[in-house]
Design a protein around this motif. Structure first.
Motif, PDB file in Angstrom:
ATOM      1  N   THR A 272     -69.958 -35.129   9.250  1.00 12.51           N
ATOM      2  CA  THR A 272     -69.223 -34.515   8.145  1.00 12.51           C
ATOM      3  C   THR A 272     -70.168 -33.751   7.217  1.00 12.51           C
ATOM      4  N   VAL A 273     -71.287 -34.390   6.871  1.00 11.51           N
ATOM      5  CA  VAL A 273     -72.274 -33.721   5.998  1.00 11.51           C
ATOM      6  C   VAL A 273     -72.827 -32.478   6.681  1.00 11.51           C
ATOM      7  N   ALA A 274     -73.115 -32.590   7.980  1.00 16.30           N
ATOM      8  CA  ALA A 274     -73.655 -31.438   8.705  1.00 16.30           C
ATOM      9  C   ALA A 274     -72.662 -30.286   8.723  1.00 16.30           C
ATOM     10  N   SER A 275     -71.379 -30.616   8.954  1.00 20.52           N
ATOM     11  CA  SER A 275     -70.379 -29.544   8.995  1.00 20.52           C
ATOM     12  C   SER A 275     -70.180 -28.899   7.627  1.00 20.52           C
ATOM     13  N   VAL A 276     -70.177 -29.716   6.559  1.00 15.90           N
ATOM     14  CA  VAL A 276     -70.023 -29.153   5.205  1.00 15.90           C
ATOM     15  C   VAL A 276     -71.237 -28.321   4.831  1.00 15.90           C
ATOM     16  N   ALA A 277     -72.449 -28.773   5.207  1.00 12.15           N
ATOM     17  CA  ALA A 277     -73.669 -28.012   4.885  1.00 12.15           C
ATOM     18  C   ALA A 277     -73.714 -26.684   5.610  1.00 12.15           C
ATOM     19  N   LEU A 278     -73.118 -26.603   6.780  1.00 10.89           N
ATOM     20  CA  LEU A 278     -73.152 -25.357   7.553  1.00 10.89           C
ATOM     21  C   LEU A 278     -72.021 -24.401   7.204  1.00 10.89           C
ATOM     22  N   MET A 279     -71.065 -24.828   6.418  1.00  9.21           N
ATOM     23  CA  MET A 279     -69.954 -23.941   6.077  1.00  9.21           C
ATOM     24  C   MET A 279     -70.383 -22.739   5.227  1.00  9.21           C
ATOM     25  N   PRO A 280     -71.172 -22.929   4.125  1.00  8.26           N
ATOM     26  CA  PRO A 280     -71.589 -21.735   3.349  1.00  8.26           C
ATOM     27  C   PRO A 280     -72.439 -20.761   4.149  1.00  8.26           C
ATOM     28  N   PRO A 281     -73.462 -21.228   4.930  1.00 17.28           N
ATOM     29  CA  PRO A 281     -74.196 -20.255   5.738  1.00 17.28           C
ATOM     30  C   PRO A 281     -73.307 -19.511   6.731  1.00 17.28           C
ATOM     31  N   THR A 282     -72.330 -20.212   7.285  1.00 16.90           N
ATOM     32  CA  THR A 282     -71.405 -19.548   8.213  1.00 16.90           C
ATOM     33  C   THR A 282     -70.599 -18.477   7.497  1.00 16.90           C
ATOM     34  N   LEU A 283     -70.203 -18.761   6.259  1.00 13.76           N
ATOM     35  CA  LEU A 283     -69.458 -17.772   5.480  1.00 13.76           C
ATOM     36  C   LEU A 283     -70.313 -16.530   5.205  1.00 13.76           C
ATOM     37  N   ILE A 284     -71.573 -16.747   4.813  1.00 17.37           N
ATOM     38  CA  ILE A 284     -72.464 -15.608   4.534  1.00 17.37           C
ATOM     39  C   ILE A 284     -72.689 -14.788   5.796  1.00 17.37           C
ATOM     40  N   ALA A 285     -72.949 -15.501   6.912  1.00 21.18           N
ATOM     41  CA  ALA A 285     -73.159 -14.775   8.167  1.00 21.18           C
ATOM     42  C   ALA A 285     -71.917 -14.014   8.578  1.00 21.18           C
ATOM     43  N   SER A 286     -70.757 -14.541   8.290  1.00 22.36           N
ATOM     44  CA  SER A 286     -69.510 -13.863   8.641  1.00 22.36           C
ATOM     45  C   SER A 286     -69.320 -12.604   7.800  1.00 22.36           C
ATOM     46  N   ILE A 287     -69.668 -12.719   6.517  1.00 18.24           N
ATOM     47  CA  ILE A 287     -69.500 -11.538   5.632  1.00 18.24           C
ATOM     48  C   ILE A 287     -70.391 -10.396   6.095  1.00 18.24           C
ATOM     49  N   TYR A 288     -71.671 -10.713   6.359  1.00 19.43           N
ATOM     50  CA  TYR A 288     -72.586  -9.648   6.748  1.00 19.43           C
ATOM     51  C   TYR A 288     -72.495  -9.289   8.216  1.00 19.43           C
ATOM     52  N   MET A 310     -80.398 -16.773   1.588  1.00 26.49           N
ATOM     53  CA  MET A 310     -79.121 -17.204   1.002  1.00 26.49           C
ATOM     54  C   MET A 310     -78.463 -18.281   1.879  1.00 26.49           C
ATOM     55  N   MET A 311     -78.555 -18.113   3.178  1.00 29.20           N
ATOM     56  CA  MET A 311     -77.956 -19.115   4.075  1.00 29.20           C
ATOM     57  C   MET A 311     -78.679 -20.465   3.967  1.00 29.20           C
ATOM     58  N   VAL A 312     -79.997 -20.437   3.884  1.00 29.11           N
ATOM     59  CA  VAL A 312     -80.761 -21.679   3.763  1.00 29.11           C
ATOM     60  C   VAL A 312     -80.440 -22.374   2.444  1.00 29.11           C
ATOM     61  N   ILE A 313     -80.416 -21.592   1.350  1.00 30.58           N
ATOM     62  CA  ILE A 313     -80.128 -22.182   0.036  1.00 30.58           C
ATOM     63  C   ILE A 313     -78.716 -22.764   0.012  1.00 30.58           C
ATOM     64  N   SER A 314     -77.754 -22.013   0.560  1.00 28.14           N
ATOM     65  CA  SER A 314     -76.365 -22.495   0.557  1.00 28.14           C
ATOM     66  C   SER A 314     -76.198 -23.752   1.414  1.00 28.14           C
ATOM     67  N   ALA A 315     -77.085 -23.953   2.403  1.00 27.35           N
ATOM     68  CA  ALA A 315     -77.025 -25.171   3.216  1.00 27.35           C
ATOM     69  C   ALA A 315     -77.665 -26.356   2.500  1.00 27.35           C
ATOM     70  N   LEU A 316     -78.741 -26.058   1.717  1.00 25.15           N
ATOM     71  CA  LEU A 316     -79.442 -27.141   1.029  1.00 25.15           C
ATOM     72  C   LEU A 316     -78.671 -27.654  -0.184  1.00 25.15           C
ATOM     73  N   LEU A 317     -77.954 -26.772  -0.869  1.00 26.14           N
ATOM     74  CA  LEU A 317     -77.247 -27.180  -2.091  1.00 26.14           C
ATOM     75  C   LEU A 317     -76.249 -28.319  -1.843  1.00 26.14           C
ATOM     76  N   PRO A 318     -75.381 -28.269  -0.802  1.00 22.09           N
ATOM     77  CA  PRO A 318     -74.470 -29.414  -0.567  1.00 22.09           C
ATOM     78  C   PRO A 318     -75.225 -30.711  -0.273  1.00 22.09           C
ATOM     79  N   ILE A 319     -76.353 -30.607   0.476  1.00 22.55           N
ATOM     80  CA  ILE A 319     -77.120 -31.818   0.799  1.00 22.55           C
ATOM     81  C   ILE A 319     -77.684 -32.444  -0.470  1.00 22.55           C
ATOM     82  N   VAL A 320     -78.242 -31.606  -1.382  1.00 24.27           N
ATOM     83  CA  VAL A 320     -78.759 -32.119  -2.653  1.00 24.27           C
ATOM     84  C   VAL A 320     -77.641 -32.747  -3.468  1.00 24.27           C
ATOM     85  N   TYR A 321     -76.490 -32.113  -3.480  1.00 27.70           N
ATOM     86  CA  TYR A 321     -75.344 -32.639  -4.231  1.00 27.70           C
ATOM     87  C   TYR A 321     -74.907 -33.999  -3.684  1.00 27.70           C
TER      88      TYR A 321
END
Length: 328
Positions: A272-288, A310-321
Motif C-alpha cells: 500500500t505504501v509503495a503504491s501510494v508513493a508511486l502515484m505522484p511520480p506516475t502523475l508527473i510522468a503522465s503529464i509530461y 520532481m518525481m523523486v521528491i513526490s515519491a519521498l514526501l508520502p514516505i516521510v509523512y
C-alpha cells in the motif's frame, strides 16, 4: 477371525479359527474380528444369543447400543484406533456380556486390545477369572490407553505453541516463518481431530458405565463392582481433560491465525505504501508524456532532469509523512 481365551488349570489357552461348540462354551472371552457369517452362527449356536450385525452396530440411538436381551447385555460404543499407523479413525465395538462368556465384535484393532491380550498371557487368573471381570479389565486398559494418548497430544500441543510464538518473535526469513506456522497449523489440526475422537470414545464409555451401574446388581459380580466406580471417576476426569485440551487447541489456533494475519497485514501495508508513493511520480510522468504542441517546459533544457527530481521528491514526501504518523 474367531479367537477364544480359555483358562484351564491355571493356564491360558488361546485358540484361533473355527471351533467346536463345547470349546466355545468353555471360553471366558470370545473375540470376533471382522467375523464371517459362519463364525457368527458358530458363536450364536454355542451361546444361544444373537450377534449384532455391522449395520446394527452403527446405530446411534442409545436403545440400539445399550440394551439387555434375557441374561445378556449388549454394549456398543465408538473406539479410537490407528494413532500409531497414521490412519486414525473410530470404529464401533460391541461387548456382549453373557453369564458364561464375554463376546467382543469389532472390525478394527485398537492398540488396547493387543496390549490386553498380551497381559492375559502373563496373568490369566487375574484378568480372565470371570466374563464381567474380563470386560472391566479391558475397559480399564482402554481408559489407560486414552490417558496416554491425551498426554502425548498435550505435549505435541505445547511444542507447537512454543514453536509458533518463538517464530513470531524471531527475525527469520519469511519462508522459514511460513513453514513453521504451517507446521503449527497442521499439528493443531491433528490435535483437534484426536481429542474429538478421544472425547467420543470417552463419552461412549461413560454411557456404558451408566448403563452398567443401573444393571450391576444382576450383570456384575460383587467383587467387580468397585472397579466400575473407579472407571467412572477415571473417565470423568479424562473427559474434563479432553475438553481442556480442546479449548486450548482452539485458543492456540486463533493465536496462530492471528500471527498469520499480522504477517499478511504487514505485507499488504508495504504494498500500500509503495503504491501510494508511486502515484505522484506516475502523475508527473503522465503529464509530461502528453504530446501537446504548446507546453511551457517542452523546450526547457533542464526539463528532463527537473521532471526526474520532481518525481523523486513526490515519491519521498508520502514516505516521510507516513513515518511521522507512525504508520511505518
Amino acid at each position: 477371525m474367531l479367537t477364544t481365551y480359555t483358562v484351564e488349570n491355571g493356564h491360558l489357552l488361546v485358540r484361533e479359527g473355527p471351533q467346536e461348540e463345547e470349546a466355545l462354551r468353555r471360553a471366558v472371552w470370545i473375540d470376533l474380528l471382522t467375523p464371517t457369517p459362519a463364525e457368527e452362527q458358530m458363536v450364536q449356536g454355542a451361546l444361544r444369543l444373537e450377534i449384532p450385525t455391522r449395520e446394527e452396530m452403527q446405530e446411534i440411538e442409545s436403545s440400539s447400543r445399550l440394551y439387555r436381551e434375557d441374561d445378556a447385555l449388549f454394549l456398543t460404543a465408538p473406539f479410537l484406533y490407528g494413532i500409531e499407523g497414521g490412519e486414525m479413525g473410530s470404529t464401533a465395538i460391541t461387548f456382549v456380556l453373557a453369564n458364561a462368556a464375554l463376546v467382543t465384535v469389532r472390525y478394527a484393532t485398537p492398540k488396547a486390545f493387543a496390549v490386553f491380550s498380551a497381559r492375559c498371557q502373563r496373568t490369566p487368573m487375574l484378568l480372565l477369572a470371570t466374563p464381567d471381570g474380563v470386560m472391566l479389565h479391558l475397559f480399564e486398559q482402554i481408559v489407560d490407553r486414552l490417558a496416554d494418548i491425551l498426554e502425548r497430544i498435550a505435549a505435541e500441543m505445547d511444542r507447537a505453541s512454543q514453536a509458533a510464538f518463538r517464530t513470531a518473535r524471531a527475525k527469520v526469513k519469511a519462508t522459514a516463518k511460513d513453514a513453521d506456522l504451517k507446521d503449527a497449523l497442521i499439528t493443531l489440526g491433528q490435535v483437534g481431530e484426536v481429542t474429538s475422537r478421544a472425547t467420543e470414545t470417552l463419552l461412549g464409555l461413560s454411557r456404558i458405565f451408566t448403563f452398567l451401574t443401573a444393571e450391576k446388581s444382576t450383570a456384575l459380580r460383587k467383587e467387580n463392582q468397585p472397579l466400575v466406580k473407579s472407571l467412572v471417576r477415571d473417565v470423568r476426569s479424562l473427559v474434563e481433560y479432553a475438553n481442556f485440551l480442546n479449548n486450548k487447541a482452539n485458543f492456540l489456533l486463533d493465536a496462530v491465525l492471528g500471527i498469520i494475519n499480522v504477517e499478511q497485514n504487514a505485507i499488504i501495508k508495504t504494498f500500500t505504501v509503495a503504491s501510494v508513493a508511486l502515484m505522484p511520480p506516475t502523475l508527473i510522468a503522465s503529464i509530461y508524456g502528453m504530446n501537446f504542441e504548446v507546453m511551457p517546459e517542452l523546450k526547457l533544457g533542464l526539463g528532463y532532469p527537473l521532471a526526474l527530481v520532481m518525481m523523486v521528491i513526490s515519491a519521498l514526501l508520502p514516505i516521510v509523512y507516513f513515518k511521522r504518523k507512525g504508520w511505518l
